[in-house]
Design a protein around this motif. Sequence first.
Motif, PDB file in Angstrom:
ATOM      1  N   ARG A 159       0.815  -1.218   0.000  1.00 35.79           N
ATOM      2  CA  ARG A 159       0.000   0.000   0.000  1.00 35.79           C
ATOM      3  C   ARG A 159       0.848   1.267   0.000  1.00 35.79           C
ATOM      4  O   ARG A 159       0.338   2.353  -0.254  1.00 35.79           O
ATOM      5  CB  ARG A 159      -0.929   0.009   1.221  1.00 35.79           C
ATOM      6  CG  ARG A 159      -1.879  -1.191   1.274  1.00 35.79           C
ATOM      7  CD  ARG A 159      -2.784  -1.128   2.502  1.00 35.79           C
ATOM      8  NE  ARG A 159      -3.679   0.016   2.426  1.00 35.79           N
ATOM      9  CZ  ARG A 159      -3.835   0.937   3.367  1.00 35.79           C
ATOM     10  NH1 ARG A 159      -3.163   0.850   4.487  1.00 35.79           N
ATOM     11  NH2 ARG A 159      -4.652   1.941   3.205  1.00 35.79           N
ATOM     12  N   TYR A 213      -7.374   4.357   5.038  1.00 38.24           N
ATOM     13  CA  TYR A 213      -8.239   3.228   4.664  1.00 38.24           C
ATOM     14  C   TYR A 213      -9.533   3.696   4.004  1.00 38.24           C
ATOM     15  O   TYR A 213     -10.170   2.965   3.256  1.00 38.24           O
ATOM     16  CB  TYR A 213      -8.534   2.342   5.886  1.00 38.24           C
ATOM     17  CG  TYR A 213      -9.532   2.948   6.837  1.00 38.24           C
ATOM     18  CD1 TYR A 213     -10.898   2.667   6.707  1.00 38.24           C
ATOM     19  CD2 TYR A 213      -9.126   3.825   7.844  1.00 38.24           C
ATOM     20  CE1 TYR A 213     -11.812   3.246   7.565  1.00 38.24           C
ATOM     21  CE2 TYR A 213     -10.036   4.409   8.693  1.00 38.24           C
ATOM     22  CZ  TYR A 213     -11.379   4.118   8.554  1.00 38.24           C
ATOM     23  OH  TYR A 213     -12.295   4.698   9.384  1.00 38.24           O
ATOM     24  N   LYS A 214      -9.939   4.952   4.244  1.00 38.30           N
ATOM     25  CA  LYS A 214     -11.163   5.471   3.612  1.00 38.30           C
ATOM     26  C   LYS A 214     -10.982   5.726   2.114  1.00 38.30           C
ATOM     27  O   LYS A 214     -11.953   5.880   1.384  1.00 38.30           O
ATOM     28  CB  LYS A 214     -11.577   6.800   4.278  1.00 38.30           C
ATOM     29  CG  LYS A 214     -12.201   6.626   5.660  1.00 38.30           C
ATOM     30  CD  LYS A 214     -12.770   7.922   6.203  1.00 38.30           C
ATOM     31  CE  LYS A 214     -11.727   8.795   6.850  1.00 38.30           C
ATOM     32  NZ  LYS A 214     -11.052   8.269   8.045  1.00 38.30           N
ATOM     33  N   PHE A 215      -9.726   5.805   1.675  1.00 37.36           N
ATOM     34  CA  PHE A 215      -9.444   6.085   0.258  1.00 37.36           C
ATOM     35  C   PHE A 215      -8.976   4.796  -0.402  1.00 37.36           C
ATOM     36  O   PHE A 215      -7.794   4.467  -0.413  1.00 37.36           O
ATOM     37  CB  PHE A 215      -8.371   7.173   0.163  1.00 37.36           C
ATOM     38  CG  PHE A 215      -7.923   7.506  -1.234  1.00 37.36           C
ATOM     39  CD1 PHE A 215      -8.845   7.815  -2.231  1.00 37.36           C
ATOM     40  CD2 PHE A 215      -6.572   7.533  -1.549  1.00 37.36           C
ATOM     41  CE1 PHE A 215      -8.427   8.131  -3.515  1.00 37.36           C
ATOM     42  CE2 PHE A 215      -6.144   7.849  -2.832  1.00 37.36           C
ATOM     43  CZ  PHE A 215      -7.070   8.149  -3.810  1.00 37.36           C
ATOM     44  N   ASN A 216      -9.940   4.014  -0.895  1.00 34.90           N
ATOM     45  CA  ASN A 216      -9.553   2.729  -1.472  1.00 34.90           C
ATOM     46  C   ASN A 216      -9.783   2.640  -2.973  1.00 34.90           C
ATOM     47  O   ASN A 216      -9.302   1.737  -3.633  1.00 34.90           O
ATOM     48  CB  ASN A 216     -10.248   1.577  -0.738  1.00 34.90           C
ATOM     49  CG  ASN A 216     -11.694   1.913  -0.466  1.00 34.90           C
ATOM     50  OD1 ASN A 216     -12.339   2.557  -1.301  1.00 34.90           O
ATOM     51  ND2 ASN A 216     -12.212   1.525   0.688  1.00 34.90           N
ATOM     52  N   ASP A 217     -10.534   3.598  -3.532  1.00 37.18           N
ATOM     53  CA  ASP A 217     -10.760   3.589  -4.973  1.00 37.18           C
ATOM     54  C   ASP A 217      -9.925   4.703  -5.602  1.00 37.18           C
ATOM     55  O   ASP A 217     -10.318   5.859  -5.615  1.00 37.18           O
ATOM     56  CB  ASP A 217     -12.257   3.797  -5.246  1.00 37.18           C
ATOM     57  CG  ASP A 217     -12.543   3.927  -6.736  1.00 37.18           C
ATOM     58  OD1 ASP A 217     -11.620   3.732  -7.548  1.00 37.18           O
ATOM     59  OD2 ASP A 217     -13.699   4.236  -7.074  1.00 37.18           O
ATOM     60  N   PHE A 218      -8.749   4.333  -6.111  1.00 35.58           N
ATOM     61  CA  PHE A 218      -7.812   5.348  -6.613  1.00 35.58           C
ATOM     62  C   PHE A 218      -8.324   6.073  -7.849  1.00 35.58           C
ATOM     63  O   PHE A 218      -7.775   7.097  -8.244  1.00 35.58           O
ATOM     64  CB  PHE A 218      -6.447   4.703  -6.927  1.00 35.58           C
ATOM     65  CG  PHE A 218      -5.585   4.501  -5.710  1.00 35.58           C
ATOM     66  CD1 PHE A 218      -6.118   4.532  -4.429  1.00 35.58           C
ATOM     67  CD2 PHE A 218      -4.222   4.281  -5.846  1.00 35.58           C
ATOM     68  CE1 PHE A 218      -5.322   4.339  -3.311  1.00 35.58           C
ATOM     69  CE2 PHE A 218      -3.410   4.093  -4.735  1.00 35.58           C
ATOM     70  CZ  PHE A 218      -3.957   4.120  -3.470  1.00 35.58           C
ATOM     71  N   THR A 219      -9.377   5.541  -8.500  1.00 32.22           N
ATOM     72  CA  THR A 219      -9.913   6.249  -9.668  1.00 32.22           C
ATOM     73  C   THR A 219     -10.751   7.442  -9.228  1.00 32.22           C
ATOM     74  O   THR A 219     -10.979   8.364  -9.981  1.00 32.22           O
ATOM     75  CB  THR A 219     -10.792   5.331 -10.538  1.00 32.22           C
ATOM     76  OG1 THR A 219     -11.919   4.912  -9.757  1.00 32.22           O
ATOM     77  CG2 THR A 219     -10.019   4.102 -10.996  1.00 32.22           C
ATOM     78  N   ASN A 220     -11.217   7.387  -7.986  1.00 33.44           N
ATOM     79  CA  ASN A 220     -12.056   8.474  -7.462  1.00 33.44           C
ATOM     80  C   ASN A 220     -11.170   9.472  -6.709  1.00 33.44           C
ATOM     81  O   ASN A 220     -11.191   9.560  -5.486  1.00 33.44           O
ATOM     82  CB  ASN A 220     -13.120   7.860  -6.546  1.00 33.44           C
ATOM     83  CG  ASN A 220     -14.144   8.880  -6.113  1.00 33.44           C
ATOM     84  OD1 ASN A 220     -14.102  10.045  -6.518  1.00 33.44           O
ATOM     85  ND2 ASN A 220     -15.066   8.452  -5.271  1.00 33.44           N
ATOM     86  N   THR A 221     -10.402  10.253  -7.468  1.00 34.54           N
ATOM     87  CA  THR A 221      -9.365  11.070  -6.840  1.00 34.54           C
ATOM     88  C   THR A 221      -9.938  12.227  -6.019  1.00 34.54           C
ATOM     89  O   THR A 221      -9.223  12.819  -5.221  1.00 34.54           O
ATOM     90  CB  THR A 221      -8.382  11.638  -7.886  1.00 34.54           C
ATOM     91  OG1 THR A 221      -9.133  12.339  -8.867  1.00 34.54           O
ATOM     92  CG2 THR A 221      -7.588  10.528  -8.546  1.00 34.54           C
ATOM     93  N   GLN A 270     -11.766  11.823  -3.704  1.00 32.57           N
ATOM     94  CA  GLN A 270     -11.799  11.302  -2.334  1.00 32.57           C
ATOM     95  C   GLN A 270     -10.385  11.067  -1.793  1.00 32.57           C
ATOM     96  O   GLN A 270     -10.218  10.406  -0.764  1.00 32.57           O
ATOM     97  CB  GLN A 270     -12.610  10.002  -2.283  1.00 32.57           C
ATOM     98  CG  GLN A 270     -14.114  10.222  -2.472  1.00 32.57           C
ATOM     99  CD  GLN A 270     -14.680  11.178  -1.429  1.00 32.57           C
ATOM    100  OE1 GLN A 270     -14.482  11.018  -0.238  1.00 32.57           O
ATOM    101  NE2 GLN A 270     -15.347  12.234  -1.897  1.00 32.57           N
TER     102      GLN A 270
END
Lengths: 299, 299
Positions: A148, A166-174, A176
Amino acid sequence: MQQQQQQLKDFKFKKVLQNSAETQTLVLLGYFEDETKEAILIFKKKPFLDEYKNNLNKIINQNKYFENDIFTRYNIELQNDEWNEVDLQTIYPATQKLINKYTKCDSIIVVETPEIYNSIVKKYIDEVKLNSLQWLYNILEGKAEQERILYQNQDLHTGFIILPDYKFNDFTNTQQLYLLAITQRRDIQSLRDLDGTHIELLENILKITEQTIQEKFKIHKNKIRAYIHYHPTYYHLHIHFTHIEVQESSMNCDRSHPLHQVIFNLKKDPQYYKNTVLMYSLQSNNPLYSQLKQITEQQ
Amino acid sequence: MQQQQQQLKDFKFKKVLQNSAETQTLVLLGYFEDETKEAILIFKKKPFLDEYKNNLNKIINQNKYFENDIFTRYNIELQNDEWNEVDLQTIYPATQKLINKYTKCDSIIVVETPEIYNSIVKKYIDEVKLNSLQWLYNILEGKAEQERILYQNQDLHTGFIILPDYKFNDFTNTQQLYLLAITQRRDIQSLRDLDGTHIELLENILKITEQTIQEKFKIHKNKIRAYIHYHPTYYHLHIHFTHIEVQESSMNCDRSHPLHQVIFNLKKDPQYYKNTVLMYSLQSNNPLYSQLKQITEQQ
């Protein structure tokens, strides 16, 4: 699954642990057959989807309750479909620790003077630190979560790692984006320990983390806020970097100190954080609560 | 009402202005028959009520999508009833100003140095102030909203009034307490103008407002946070007092400065706010946006 569904209908209610209009969450405590095994049900309304715009014909009930000039307000009900979905998490059997976690706490505002820090808070932090940082040392020493890590410099004095929260797990949704920069050195427990000798470290973390965000996520630093929590969740210096679109109650002024402001204050007075007052909110499940509550009542 | 109901079914969609998972709000722009008159529809999910605990038998669909040890998660659907109500506000015909208000803006983080303040921001504040404070002077001079005032001292130099914020309209719900203390003097436009000569005024406001809250609402000061916005909504010194349970994105560290910290900084250095950096988020509908965006891109 069949069994769980039956259980849900058999749920016997005991207590509302929490009902937040803010986060639209309702948390119930109860049990199924066996009264000694408690269950937690967490209901949360789901956000709208853009696609709902095509479903206005699904309004089956419309009750106007306010009208003034160009403004009108309704309660509306919609056909059972995705508009009405609710997220439900069940925890069964629930431990007391989890019940505590979901029980709405009392909390107070503390205005922590240097005297309160030195006489009460520091001792608590020293005790907590001894027991609770092994998970973090495992990461820093390369024994856990290595896949990670987005950046690392292993110098024990000037180094740090960058890790997604841990709240930022979808790297495409920048939008967030939520990263943590965590120092290698282990002697800075909180904001109170920072002094003029740490300015270079803080400036370096700011610069390299902003560069890393630019390179990996193509986000300019003018979309990023950097801040330090006081009190932090764990007493080892780490800095939060979030996209401007991220909104969380933990970044409010009860708890968060902008990194630029921290660096300014230390440059102005190397001992700033030893001498300042720090305002924060403190929950009743914090071991410091009873002592500090007494003090705030006398202040 | 009949006419409005028909109109809602006839709504022609043009654009999603905003869709916030945070506040669970979906805002649509469109029109009815007449394409030149635009309409805004604001959908918002309603909070849970404690009474829903008795309605678990209304779950008509239950779809498990996650299971791990004691944790299980479902999408659930409920019978059409109060669980599924959505608040809908319509604005018709909508002005361009209202459309802008509900359109999601781009925003940036600004790290405002004294140089940026003096060369760009101060001029803007001086211009805005000239045009926009008459409504406030009406209150201070006793010409408007007098019935809402909770405390007033009309001394033009040391006086101030205490007024509930418009969001706090149900005085029985004291956990939503939100008051504003607004100074009589008109020469302090923002945090940047505060200096050592204002410490007494600020301490007096803090003390009297906390006393007023204790007397009128029976709330101890250890439940109250006091803070100053930078930038404020209007450039005339006012201080926010909110109950610890109030959570709003406007009290995050991008914008809010705890009053205790402000007083500490001024005592330490009377010129602190003339010389400090101030971090904030700035939306693209702010007239300062384009100039400051350019600067942040070069910083």
